[in-house]
Motif scaffolding. Structure first.
Motif, PDB file in Angstrom:
ATOM      1  N   ASP A  70      -7.651  -5.839   1.306  1.00 54.47           N
ATOM      2  CA  ASP A  70      -8.281  -5.108   2.408  1.00 54.47           C
ATOM      3  C   ASP A  70      -8.874  -6.128   3.372  1.00 54.47           C
ATOM      4  O   ASP A  70      -9.921  -6.722   3.103  1.00 54.47           O
ATOM      5  CB  ASP A  70      -9.374  -4.179   1.871  1.00 54.47           C
ATOM      6  CG  ASP A  70     -10.006  -3.322   2.969  1.00 54.47           C
ATOM      7  OD1 ASP A  70      -9.656  -3.514   4.150  1.00 54.47           O
ATOM      8  OD2 ASP A  70     -10.852  -2.474   2.630  1.00 54.47           O
ATOM      9  N   ARG A  94      -5.995  -1.761  12.570  1.00 50.30           N
ATOM     10  CA  ARG A  94      -7.104  -1.339  11.744  1.00 50.30           C
ATOM     11  C   ARG A  94      -8.394  -1.942  12.296  1.00 50.30           C
ATOM     12  O   ARG A  94      -8.434  -3.108  12.608  1.00 50.30           O
ATOM     13  CB  ARG A  94      -6.911  -1.769  10.298  1.00 50.30           C
ATOM     14  CG  ARG A  94      -5.776  -1.027   9.593  1.00 50.30           C
ATOM     15  CD  ARG A  94      -5.666  -1.454   8.158  1.00 50.30           C
ATOM     16  NE  ARG A  94      -4.640  -0.711   7.448  1.00 50.30           N
ATOM     17  CZ  ARG A  94      -4.303  -0.925   6.194  1.00 50.30           C
ATOM     18  NH1 ARG A  94      -4.911  -1.856   5.499  1.00 50.30           N
ATOM     19  NH2 ARG A  94      -3.359  -0.192   5.617  1.00 50.30           N
ATOM     20  N   TYR A 100      -5.936  -4.518  -4.975  1.00 51.36           N
ATOM     21  CA  TYR A 100      -5.011  -4.879  -3.917  1.00 51.36           C
ATOM     22  C   TYR A 100      -4.133  -3.693  -3.611  1.00 51.36           C
ATOM     23  O   TYR A 100      -4.064  -2.756  -4.403  1.00 51.36           O
ATOM     24  CB  TYR A 100      -4.198  -6.132  -4.286  1.00 51.36           C
ATOM     25  CG  TYR A 100      -3.186  -6.030  -5.396  1.00 51.36           C
ATOM     26  CD1 TYR A 100      -1.877  -5.605  -5.154  1.00 51.36           C
ATOM     27  CD2 TYR A 100      -3.516  -6.394  -6.696  1.00 51.36           C
ATOM     28  CE1 TYR A 100      -0.942  -5.527  -6.157  1.00 51.36           C
ATOM     29  CE2 TYR A 100      -2.592  -6.319  -7.719  1.00 51.36           C
ATOM     30  CZ  TYR A 100      -1.299  -5.896  -7.440  1.00 51.36           C
ATOM     31  OH  TYR A 100      -0.377  -5.826  -8.457  1.00 51.36           O
ATOM     32  N   ASP A 132       0.848  -1.194   0.000  1.00 49.79           N
ATOM     33  CA  ASP A 132       0.000   0.000   0.000  1.00 49.79           C
ATOM     34  C   ASP A 132       0.884   1.245   0.000  1.00 49.79           C
ATOM     35  O   ASP A 132       1.763   1.396   0.849  1.00 49.79           O
ATOM     36  CB  ASP A 132      -0.891  -0.011   1.256  1.00 49.79           C
ATOM     37  CG  ASP A 132      -2.110   0.876   1.089  1.00 49.79           C
ATOM     38  OD1 ASP A 132      -2.366   1.333  -0.042  1.00 49.79           O
ATOM     39  OD2 ASP A 132      -2.814   1.115   2.090  1.00 49.79           O
ATOM     40  N   ARG A 141     -10.364  -5.761   6.072  1.00 47.59           N
ATOM     41  CA  ARG A 141     -11.668  -5.387   6.623  1.00 47.59           C
ATOM     42  C   ARG A 141     -12.803  -5.971   5.798  1.00 47.59           C
ATOM     43  O   ARG A 141     -13.875  -6.272   6.322  1.00 47.59           O
ATOM     44  CB  ARG A 141     -11.774  -3.866   6.696  1.00 47.59           C
ATOM     45  CG  ARG A 141     -10.844  -3.227   7.720  1.00 47.59           C
ATOM     46  CD  ARG A 141     -10.747  -1.739   7.551  1.00 47.59           C
ATOM     47  NE  ARG A 141     -10.133  -1.373   6.267  1.00 47.59           N
ATOM     48  CZ  ARG A 141      -9.866  -0.132   5.898  1.00 47.59           C
ATOM     49  NH1 ARG A 141     -10.172   0.876   6.694  1.00 47.59           N
ATOM     50  NH2 ARG A 141      -9.302   0.114   4.739  1.00 47.59           N
TER      51      ARG A 141
END
Length: 220
Positions: free
Chosen positions: A190, A217, A187, A119, A192
């Motif tokens: 994630d 997170r 990508y 990221d 979440r």
């Protein structure tokens, strides 16, 4: 993108992803051979525990033919646990087979790292990441066993430096879909989006992004 979409087509057609690919490989015996070898060596189709899955990718890249199967598990908290990676590669005539294995292994680690952690963020118009202290690579304890099965022949030699890298992300996200039924189209992954509904906001995803510290997170 191509191999992730190929997986979507297979599932939309109600077919096994490898069987779907086999059906469109007439006239491409080298591609079919690496696909069949990867399927055989990975135990494709054998049962896996709940929350686990296998994903495949097949490429004709740089004059070589790599097929990769990723096996993984996804926890209720959205963490991706890599269990095993099996690669079959045909890069034509080979002088040093150990170099082929090393290049494929390294490329897979690099590609999986990008898909899981790569990221890049911006603040005030500047990239926040500067080196491996805050742009992480997959660690030794996170790296699964990697098998490289090499088909040797007298075809023209092809490239091997990046074949593992381009194979990693689609096999990974296709395996995540097989494990969770959730389709990821970007990508890095994630986590979440992978949290089970029963877990809710109790889930955390620890990503070491600043030195030895951990960034959390979600909420706990």
């Amino acid at each position: 993108m191509v191999e992730s979409f190929m997986d979507e087509l297979a599932h939309a057609a109600g077919q096994d992803p490898i069987a779907y690919r086999r059906a469109i490989l007439s006239g491409k015996p080298r591609a079919r051979a690496v696909l069949d070898l990867a399927a055989e060596k990975s135990g494709w189709g054998t049962p896996l525990p709940a929350g686990s899955g296998r994903g495949v990718s097949l490429h004709d890249s740089f004059g070589s033919y790599p097929a990769v199967v990723v096996e993984l598990a996804v926890t209720p908290y959205g963490e991706v646990k890599l269990r095993r990676v099996v690669a079959a590669v045909d890069c034509g005539e080979t002088i040093n087979p150990d170099t082929v294995a090393a290049q494929v292994e390294g490329g897979l680690v690099f590609g999986l790292s990008a898909a899981l952690y790569g990221d890049i963020t911006f603040e005030g118009g500047r990239v926040q990441q500067s080196n491996f202290n805050d742009y992480r690579m997959m660690r030794m304890n996170e790296t699964p066993p990697i098998e490289v099965h090499h088909i040797r022949n007298r075809e023209n030699p092809g490239g091997i430096g990046e074949t593992g890298t381009v194979s990693a992300a689609p096999a990974l996200v296709n395996a995540i879909f097989a494990a969770t039924g959730k389709r990821l189209r970007r990508y890095p992954v994630d986590r979440r989006a992978l949290i089970s509904p029963e877990t809710g906001n109790r889930a955390i995803s620890g990503l070491p992004v600043i030195g030895p510290h951990w960034v959390v997170r979600g909420e706990c």
